[in-house]
Design a protein around this motif. Structure first.
Motif, PDB file in Angstrom:
ATOM      1  N   THR A  39      -3.281  -0.761  11.916  1.00  9.30           N
ATOM      2  CA  THR A  39      -2.597  -1.251  13.285  1.00  9.30           C
ATOM      3  C   THR A  39      -4.274  -1.842  14.313  1.00  9.30           C
ATOM      4  OG1 THR A  39      -2.189   0.896  13.361  1.00  9.30           O
ATOM      5  CG2 THR A  39      -0.464  -0.256  12.611  1.00  9.30           C
ATOM      6  N   LYS A  40      -4.856  -1.134  13.191  1.00 15.10           N
ATOM      7  CA  LYS A  40      -6.387  -0.952  14.230  1.00 15.10           C
ATOM      8  C   LYS A  40      -6.965  -2.467  14.297  1.00 15.10           C
ATOM      9  CE  LYS A  40      -7.312   3.525  15.403  1.00 15.10           C
ATOM     10  NZ  LYS A  40      -7.557   4.994  14.539  1.00 15.10           N
ATOM     11  N   ARG A  41      -6.845  -3.041  13.168  1.00 16.23           N
ATOM     12  CA  ARG A  41      -7.328  -4.375  13.002  1.00 16.23           C
ATOM     13  C   ARG A  41      -6.640  -5.934  13.120  1.00 16.23           C
ATOM     14  NH1 ARG A  41      -9.414  -0.498  10.332  1.00 16.23           N
ATOM     15  NH2 ARG A  41     -11.587  -0.464   9.361  1.00 16.23           N
ATOM     16  N   PRO A  42      -7.186  -6.050  14.044  1.00 20.24           N
ATOM     17  CA  PRO A  42      -6.310  -7.186  14.956  1.00 20.24           C
ATOM     18  C   PRO A  42      -6.459  -8.644  14.113  1.00 20.24           C
ATOM     19  CG  PRO A  42      -8.771  -6.892  15.641  1.00 20.24           C
ATOM     20  CD  PRO A  42      -8.164  -5.749  15.229  1.00 20.24           C
ATOM     21  N   PHE A  43      -7.140  -8.652  12.945  1.00 21.84           N
ATOM     22  CA  PHE A  43      -6.993  -9.582  11.752  1.00 21.84           C
ATOM     23  C   PHE A  43      -5.972  -9.416  11.438  1.00 21.84           C
ATOM     24  CE2 PHE A  43     -10.314  -7.065  10.125  1.00 21.84           C
ATOM     25  CZ  PHE A  43      -9.694  -7.055   8.711  1.00 21.84           C
TER      26      PHE A  43
ATOM     27  N   ALA B 269       7.003  11.113   5.267  1.00 18.12           N
ATOM     28  CA  ALA B 269       6.358  10.634   5.517  1.00 18.12           C
ATOM     29  C   ALA B 269       7.088   9.068   6.942  1.00 18.12           C
ATOM     30  CB  ALA B 269       6.203   8.697   4.312  1.00 18.12           C
ATOM     31  N   PHE B 270       8.170   9.597   6.470  1.00 18.51           N
ATOM     32  CA  PHE B 270       8.980   8.544   7.102  1.00 18.51           C
ATOM     33  C   PHE B 270       8.748   8.908   8.980  1.00 18.51           C
ATOM     34  CE2 PHE B 270      13.228   7.065   9.340  1.00 18.51           C
ATOM     35  CZ  PHE B 270      13.394   6.851   9.624  1.00 18.51           C
ATOM     36  N   ASP B 271       8.370  10.140   9.328  1.00 20.91           N
ATOM     37  CA  ASP B 271       7.905  10.820  10.698  1.00 20.91           C
ATOM     38  C   ASP B 271       6.794   9.034  11.323  1.00 20.91           C
ATOM     39  OD1 ASP B 271      10.460  11.229  11.662  1.00 20.91           O
ATOM     40  OD2 ASP B 271       9.866  13.666  11.413  1.00 20.91           O
ATOM     41  N   VAL B 272       5.875   9.665   9.722  1.00 18.96           N
ATOM     42  CA  VAL B 272       4.550   9.296  10.113  1.00 18.96           C
ATOM     43  C   VAL B 272       4.926   7.551  10.114  1.00 18.96           C
ATOM     44  CG1 VAL B 272       2.372   8.483   9.282  1.00 18.96           C
ATOM     45  CG2 VAL B 272       3.320  10.546   8.326  1.00 18.96           C
ATOM     46  N   VAL B 273       5.954   6.748   9.716  1.00 24.93           N
ATOM     47  CA  VAL B 273       6.458   5.200  10.346  1.00 24.93           C
ATOM     48  C   VAL B 273       6.522   5.018  11.026  1.00 24.93           C
ATOM     49  CG1 VAL B 273       6.907   3.428   9.731  1.00 24.93           C
ATOM     50  CG2 VAL B 273       6.375   5.176   8.015  1.00 24.93           C
TER      51      VAL B 273
ATOM     52  N   PHE C 275       0.720  -1.393  -0.025  1.00 24.10           N
ATOM     53  CA  PHE C 275       0.126  -0.142  -0.155  1.00 24.10           C
ATOM     54  C   PHE C 275       1.333   1.388  -0.242  1.00 24.10           C
ATOM     55  CE2 PHE C 275       0.795  -1.018   4.081  1.00 24.10           C
ATOM     56  CZ  PHE C 275       1.655  -0.207   4.968  1.00 24.10           C
ATOM     57  N   GLY C 276       0.559   2.694  -0.550  1.00 22.16           N
ATOM     58  CA  GLY C 276       1.144   3.599  -0.448  1.00 22.16           C
ATOM     59  C   GLY C 276       0.918   4.915  -1.912  1.00 22.16           C
ATOM     60  N   GLY C 277       1.883   5.177  -2.070  1.00 23.95           N
ATOM     61  CA  GLY C 277       1.107   6.365  -3.132  1.00 23.95           C
ATOM     62  C   GLY C 277       2.807   7.027  -3.560  1.00 23.95           C
ATOM     63  N   ASP C 278       2.568   7.545  -3.879  1.00 20.30           N
ATOM     64  CA  ASP C 278       4.034   8.528  -4.560  1.00 20.30           C
ATOM     65  C   ASP C 278       3.670  10.123  -4.096  1.00 20.30           C
ATOM     66  OD1 ASP C 278       3.771   7.187  -6.989  1.00 20.30           O
ATOM     67  OD2 ASP C 278       3.951   8.477  -8.762  1.00 20.30           O
ATOM     68  N   GLY C 279       5.055  10.211  -3.764  1.00 13.07           N
ATOM     69  CA  GLY C 279       5.365  10.787  -2.941  1.00 13.07           C
ATOM     70  C   GLY C 279       6.875  11.651  -3.971  1.00 13.07           C
ATOM     71  N   HIS C 280       6.958  12.616  -4.652  1.00 12.24           N
ATOM     72  CA  HIS C 280       7.919  13.037  -4.899  1.00 12.24           C
ATOM     73  C   HIS C 280       9.038  14.381  -3.823  1.00 12.24           C
ATOM     74  CE1 HIS C 280       7.114  11.555  -9.035  1.00 12.24           C
ATOM     75  NE2 HIS C 280       5.536  11.967  -8.762  1.00 12.24           N
TER      76      HIS C 280
ATOM     77  N   ILE D  58       0.029   6.967   3.176  1.00  6.80           N
ATOM     78  CA  ILE D  58       0.764   6.610   4.753  1.00  6.80           C
ATOM     79  C   ILE D  58       0.148   6.329   6.113  1.00  6.80           C
ATOM     80  CG2 ILE D  58       2.679   5.792   5.416  1.00  6.80           C
ATOM     81  CD1 ILE D  58       2.901   5.021   2.977  1.00  6.80           C
ATOM     82  N   GLU D  59      -0.548   7.384   6.141  1.00  5.78           N
ATOM     83  CA  GLU D  59      -1.285   7.838   7.720  1.00  5.78           C
ATOM     84  C   GLU D  59      -2.658   6.924   8.086  1.00  5.78           C
ATOM     85  OE1 GLU D  59      -0.249  10.484  10.681  1.00  5.78           O
ATOM     86  OE2 GLU D  59      -2.129   8.888  11.470  1.00  5.78           O
TER      87      GLU D  59
END
Ligand code: ADA
Length: 565
Positions: free
Chosen positions: A506-510, A553-557, A472-477, A498-499
């Motif tokens: 992360t909220k989905r236990p499955f 996005a690095f800090d979001v991760v 999952f993700g998207g472009d980020g130039h 990304i957020e």
């Protein structure tokens, strides 16, 4: 550097790292005897790192001399030639190999002491003969991209060792298969002596026929060893010495490095050593603007440090088997690895290329056999986003999964699918994995889409199986900032995507795992079609750019991956 530990005390070996002579072979010319200018090219390395060959695609010849100290047989080991190699020793053709990302070797008998010539013809061109290296959303570099070495071997030598740990009542059990090869003209009796974690073992006589490779099996029922885990990645050396016809001195040896751990899937979760784990990490291409796909140790470490800083505990080797030194580092650092064979986004027509099945089969075998002993590898995978939504594709998925299961029954298997509710192969795998790009290729809500995906999996043969969001993700130039509009392609929008994805997963236990697409931006093939006309000829979905500069996005991760410690 060939590995991160010494693999032999008895067998003599040397690295063939250094400057080789290099000659491009223009289209139409025959490699042998072609004239033209010679260049120097570093090995290992990609020829694209040479300013003159930054976008050269086609054939080239590498050449060097090797000094052999004594009359012997030699084994030439290539960790990766991109993508097709023909090897000549003193003018004699000794090996042909296809696929940039798997190792191969050639044994040459009767080599006399003195100077010899080693020539490797390399081709990174696309065409009918190449079913897996096709124009794609990553770049097929050219050259001897991974280490090359030369080993002195006797008539009898150890080809490889396969170590499988399992939990026993009072400690660990180790199943060890030692593959002994006899290249001599007559049958021989051999004996093995080995040690592992303080346990010494010996085998009785085993007869190896001329020309045969035989697996000699040893079971150590109780080994007092600490488990390997991300928190405590404990490694042990497994040394085996080979004796022939009762001789007192070993004729060969091989040292492997292993870890004691189990991987299972139960109750819709993945377990390491019996405990549920959640994989949080990146898809990573071996790609860097200065070295292409040929990573020196320092840059591997740099990538791993960045991943650790982001809080990742896992990496997916999208979309091919990785350099063994990278896997050595993952073993040492306790990073969990999803390793996969080499195939990305192939349509049914591409899978029906007459070479496809054989090239996949070779790749699967070489991947599993050469990387069998890495405790860090917890998942084997095949065929990213290929035609698993067709009956014909299903037959091929089934065959390949069965092949891998036969080679290694100790790790769960999966494949990454983008076919949503049209998927036909979930029942064949142990883990269901989805490549979905909510908020990038579509505007679905990541949480809702992920719930839908669980439903598709449950209906289509994946009921009760662990589920991974494999992309999952998207472009980020990098450097394209737009704090107000947050337009698509800006670092801000990339961070938002990304957020939202990480927040949902992360909220989905499955969910048992999430792999962000992707760790670093990567070069892609140039060509026609939307995919191959990506801006800057690169896939820009990296959390760091090609030079490893972190995007917003690095800090979001970091925030999400580090939340639970
Ligand atoms: C796919 C594919 C990746 C990459 C990605 C993208 O899911 O598996 O290799 O191409 O999409 O960036 O679109």
């Amino acid at each position: 550097m060939l590995r991160l530990f010494n693999t032999h005390k008895v067998r003599k070996f040397e690295s063939l790292e250094g400057e080789w002579s290099f000659r491009p072979v223009p289209d139409g010319a025959q490699a042998a005897g072609v004239g033209g200018r010679e260049f120097k090219m570093p090995v290992p390395g990609c020829w694209e790192s040479h300013p003159r060959f930054a976008s050269y695609q086609g054939k080239a010849v590498y050449r060097r001399e090797v000094e052999i100290e004594r009359d012997t047989a030699v084994r030439l080991c290539f960790q990766g030639v991109s993508h097709t190699a023909d090897v000549y020793f003193d003018g004699r053709h000794v090996a042909h190999h296809y696929n940039a990302y798997t190792p191969f070797s050639a044994v040459v008998s009767g080599v006399t002491a003195g100077t010899h010539e080693l020539v490797v013809e390399v081709d990174n061109g696309f065409g009918e003969a190449s079913a897996l290296h096709v124009p794609n959303d990553y770049y097929t570099y050219g050259g001897l991209i991974r280490p090359v070495s030369l080993e002195y071997v006797n008539e009898l030598f150890i080809e490889r060792i396969a170590f499988t740990p399992s939990m026993a009542k009072d400690g660990w059990q180790a199943d060890i298969a030692v593959y002994v090869r006899n290249i001599g003209a007559s049958a021989k009796n051999v004996q093995l002596a080995g040690d592992l974690a303080g346990v010494r073992f010996r085998t009785g006589d085993e007869r190896i026929e001329a020309g045969q490779t035989k697996a000699v099996s040893v079971r150590l029922p109780s080994v007092d060893a600490a488990a390997w885990s991300p928190a405590d990645p404990r490694l042990y050396l497994l040394g085996v010495r080979l004796f022939a016809d009762g001789g007192a001195e070993p004729v060969d040896d091989l040292i492997e490095r292993v870890g004691f751990r189990t991987v299972t899937t139960r109750g819709g979760r993945i377990q390491l050593n019996g405990e549920d784990i959640e994989l949080k990490g990146f898809n990573r291409h071996e790609d860097h603007p200065l070295v292409g796909a040929s990573f020196p140790y320092q840059l591997m470490v740099h990538d791993l440090e960045l991943m650790a800083e982001a809080g990742a505990n896992a990496v997916r080797t999208s979309h091919y088997p990785n350099d063994e030194r990278f896997l050595d580092l993952c073993d040492e650092r306790g990073l969990l690895v999803w390793e996969e064979n080499h195939a990305r986004g192939l349509s049914l027509a591409q899978m029906q290329n007459p070479n496809f099945e054989r090239q996949c089969e070779d790749c699967n075998r070489e991947m599993v056999e050469s990387h069998f002993n890495h405790p860090s590898i917890v998942i084997w995978a095949i065929l990213n986003e290929c035609a698993s939504d067709t009956p014909e594709g299903r037959v091929m998925y089934k065959k390949q999964l069965e092949q891998i299961r036969e080679l290694d029954g100790s790790r769960p298997l999966t494949f990454a699918s983008h076919h949503r509710d049209r998927e036909l192969c979930f029942d064949l795998a142990d883990i269901v994995s989805f490549n979905l790009y909510p908020l990038w290729y579509g505007d679905e809500d990541p949480g809702e889409l992920c719930d839908l995906a669980r439903g598709w999996a449950d209906e289509l043969g994946g009921l009760g199986k662990p589920m991974i969001m494999s992309e999952f993700g998207g472009d980020g130039h990098y450097g394209l900032r737009d704090p107000i509009v947050r337009m698509k392609g800006s670092e801000e929008r990339h961070a938002d995507i990304i957020e939202s994805n990480l927040d949902a997963y992360t909220k989905r236990p499955f969910i048992s795992g999430m792999f962000i697409w992707q760790f670093c931006d990567c070069r892609v093939s140039e060509g026609n079609g939307w995919l191959l006309s990506r801006a800057g000829t690169q896939n820009s979905k990296g959390i760091v750019d090609r030079y490893r500069r972190p995007k917003l996005a690095f800090d979001v991760v970091k925030k999400h991956f580090r939340r639970d410690g």
